[in-house]
Structure formats: structure tokens, C-alpha cells
Design an enzyme around this catalytic site. Structure first.
Site, PDB file in Angstrom:
ATOM      1  N   GLY A   1     -15.850 -14.519  86.150  1.00  0.00           N
ATOM      2  CA  GLY A   1     -15.220 -13.515  85.316  1.00  0.00           C
ATOM      3  C   GLY A   1     -13.886 -12.930  85.496  1.00  0.00           C
TER       4      GLY A   1
ATOM      5  N   HIS B   1      -9.218 -23.446  79.561  1.00  0.00           N
ATOM      6  CA  HIS B   1      -9.315 -24.457  80.282  1.00  0.00           C
ATOM      7  C   HIS B   1      -8.291 -24.789  81.272  1.00  0.00           C
ATOM      8  CE1 HIS B   1     -10.995 -28.490  81.149  1.00  0.00           C
ATOM      9  NE2 HIS B   1      -9.788 -28.967  81.348  1.00  0.00           N
TER      10      HIS B   1
ATOM     11  N   ASP C   1     -13.213 -29.761  74.771  1.00  0.00           N
ATOM     12  CA  ASP C   1     -11.879 -29.617  75.661  1.00  0.00           C
ATOM     13  C   ASP C   1     -10.822 -30.383  74.662  1.00  0.00           C
ATOM     14  OD1 ASP C   1     -12.791 -28.194  77.457  1.00  0.00           O
ATOM     15  OD2 ASP C   1     -12.958 -29.859  79.056  1.00  0.00           O
TER      16      ASP C   1
ATOM     17  N   MET D   1     -19.544 -22.002  81.139  1.00  0.00           N
ATOM     18  CA  MET D   1     -19.654 -23.466  81.613  1.00  0.00           C
ATOM     19  C   MET D   1     -20.859 -24.286  80.761  1.00  0.00           C
ATOM     20  SD  MET D   1     -17.135 -23.530  83.411  1.00  0.00           S
ATOM     21  CE  MET D   1     -17.411 -25.102  84.256  1.00  0.00           C
TER      22      MET D   1
HETATM   23  C1  GRF Z   1     -11.553 -20.927  84.957  1.00  0.00           C
HETATM   24  O1  GRF Z   1     -10.615 -21.618  85.845  1.00  0.00           O
HETATM   25  C2  GRF Z   1     -11.657 -21.273  83.577  1.00  0.00           C
HETATM   26  O2  GRF Z   1     -10.350 -22.125  83.102  1.00  0.00           O
HETATM   27  C3  GRF Z   1     -12.445 -22.299  83.804  1.00  0.00           C
HETATM   28  O3  GRF Z   1     -13.538 -21.875  84.631  1.00  0.00           O
HETATM   29  C4  GRF Z   1     -12.669 -20.796  85.473  1.00  0.00           C
HETATM   30  C5  GRF Z   1     -13.431 -19.563  85.152  1.00  0.00           C
HETATM   31  O4  GRF Z   1     -12.838 -18.536  86.152  1.00  0.00           O
HETATM   32  N1  GRF Z   1     -13.200 -22.649  82.626  1.00  0.00           N
HETATM   33  P1  GRF Z   1     -13.406 -16.987  85.777  1.00  0.00           P
HETATM   34  O5  GRF Z   1     -14.927 -16.793  85.894  1.00  0.00           O
HETATM   35  O6  GRF Z   1     -12.673 -16.553  84.782  1.00  0.00           O
HETATM   36  O7  GRF Z   1     -12.840 -16.345  87.096  1.00  0.00           O
END
Ligand code: GRF
Length: 238
Positions: free
Chosen positions: A12, A109, A145, A90
Site C-alpha cells: 500500500g 503499473h 495493462d 493484484m
Molecule cells: C507497485 O509497484 C504497483 O505498480 C504494482 O504493485 C506494486 C504495489 O506496491 N501494481 P504498493 O502496494 O503500492 O506499495
């Protein structure tokens, strides 16, 4: 003032960047809720500590994706958001779910799309020997994507980079890029212009390009090209 809902699956940090930017008045919005599909997502505690409402819609608790998405949509719609941000969320979303939030669903992404859609983007970029890598904020469409690109940020790949180092450098610009793109949306400076600039690829329909409305606005695109990157190009196998 716009209403935001943020979806996460883990750490997050992008969500935290948005919370900080809203608190600092950089984004004119209120965050209605942070929703995770994983009960163990660390970002839930971060949001709660910041005083933001949280909810879990655990995908494993449902018989199928239809049921999961029905519950997820109910949790989102309860906050009547203007914008839903996928910030490290995800799960692949169905075309019906994506259509429900058409034009108000943004994703961050970790690659310069259309390069490296999918997962393990940093590992694949290193394996290919690319010199420039980065991240993309795009509108979500049913093709994973490859929705209209809003903004991108690039970093140079250093000769001593490993996956973790490269990921950390990209993540730092992700935070700035996502905040910039959401700020655009929340000040009505973002639209999908409909021109046929889709990402090339298999079975992909034109998605149109996203652009900021208005001239002379600052672009949240941080191209950081550093000289002296001497990483040798790998020998081509063909
Ligand atoms: C990030 O690199 C985002 O681009 C990808 O997953 C990661 C999530 O990181 N989809 P966070 O949970 O925001 O720290």
C-alpha cells in the site's frame, strides 16, 4: 470535491502516497474507503492509522469471480466514488466490472507500457538489458495493462541494479506519478480523447489516448536520464 475509492492487495505505498497528498491538500478529494482483497495486506493498517476507512473483500471467500466482483462493486458503490484507483491491486477484473467503472478507473503499473504488461516487470526488464524502465498510470479497460495511457515516468537502469534496487527506484517515481495523475483527474483536467492510439498486441482493440485538458499544465512525467550508464548490451540470441 471528488470522492475516491482505493483498491489494494498488499503493502500500500502508492495508497499511502495518495492519502498523504489528499491530507496535504495536493489532491482535492476525499478518500471514502480503502478496500483490499487480502485480509493480510499491510496497507490496511497504514490506512486505518491515517484515519481512512478500510474494508476487506477476500476473493478466496467467494465461489467465483462473479460473486467476488459483485461484493467488491457493492463495497465500492456504497461510497459513490468519482474515481476508483487500483494501487497495487493484484486481481484481474472482468470486462463487466471494468465497464461498470469505465472512465473512472485508474491503475498504476510498474513498467513503461506497452512494454512488460503483467507481472515480474523489473526482472524481465533487467533480463532484456533495457536502459530505461519506469511506470505507467493508465485508464483500465478490459484488456489487461493496455488501457489509455495517462502519464509515464522513467528511470535509468544502472549497471549494478538488481530486481530489488530497480523496483525501489521505480516505486519512488510511481508515488509521484500516481499523485500527479489523480490530481489531474480530481481537477477535471483528465479525459480520454478517443484517438486510436491503442497499445499494439494480441486481440487488442483501440483504447484511445488519455490526455490532460488545457495547455501549459505541468506534466507528471519525470524522465530522469542519468549519463554514464555503461551497462553492456546483452548479445542477441538471434
Ligand atoms: C507497485 O509497484 C504497483 O505498480 C504494482 O504493485 C506494486 C504495489 O506496491 N501494481 P504498493 O502496494 O503500492 O506499495
Amino acid at each position: 470535491m471528488k470522492r475516491l475509492v482505493i483498491l489494494i492487495s498488499g503493502r500500500g505505498s502508492n495508497m499511502a502516497a495518495l492519502i498523504d497528498a489528499v491530507r496535504a491538500g495536493e489532491i482535492d478529494a476525499a478518500i471514502g474507503i480503502v478496500i483490499s482483497n487480502r485480509p493480510d495486506a499491510a496497507g490496511l493498517a497504514t490506512a486505518a492509522t491515517a484515519g481512512v476507512a478500510t474494508a476487506v473483500v477476500d476473493h478466496r471467500a467467494f465461489a467465483d469471480r462473479v460473486e467476488f466482483e459483485r461484493s467488491l462493486a457493492a463495497a465500492i458503490d456504497a461510497k459513490a466514488p468519482d474515481l476508483v484507483v487500483l494501487a497495487g491491486f493484484m486481481r484481474i477484473l472482468s470486462p463487466a466490472f471494468v465497464a461498470r467503472y469505465a472512465g473512472r478507473l485508474l491503475n498504476i503499473h510498474p513498467s513503461l507500457l506497452p512494454a512488460y504488461p503483467g507481472v515480474q516487470t523489473h526482472r524481465r526488464a533487467l533480463a532484456d538489458g533495457v536502459r530505461i524502465h519506469g511506470c505507467t498510470v493508465h485508464f483500465v479497460t478490459s484488456d489487461v495493462d493496455c488501457g489509455p495511457i495517462v502519464a509515464q515516468a522513467a528511470v535509468t537502469v544502472q549497471k549494478d541494479d538488481d530486481e530489488a534496487r530497480l523496483a525501489a527506484r521505480v516505486l519512488a517515481v510511481e508515488h509521484r506519478l500516481l499523485v500527479g495523475a489523480v490530481r489531474w483527474f480530481c481537477s477535471d483536467r483528465l479525459s480520454i480523447d478517443g484517438s486510436p492510439r491503442a497499445h499494439p498486441g494480441r486481440n487488442r482493440r483501440p483504447g484511445g489516448a488519455a490526455g490532460a485538458v488545457g495547455q501549459g499544465d505541468e506534466l507528471p512525467a519525470f524522465l530522469t536520464v542519468q549519463p554514464g550508464n555503461t551497462r553492456p548490451k546483452p548479445v542477441s540470441s538471434h
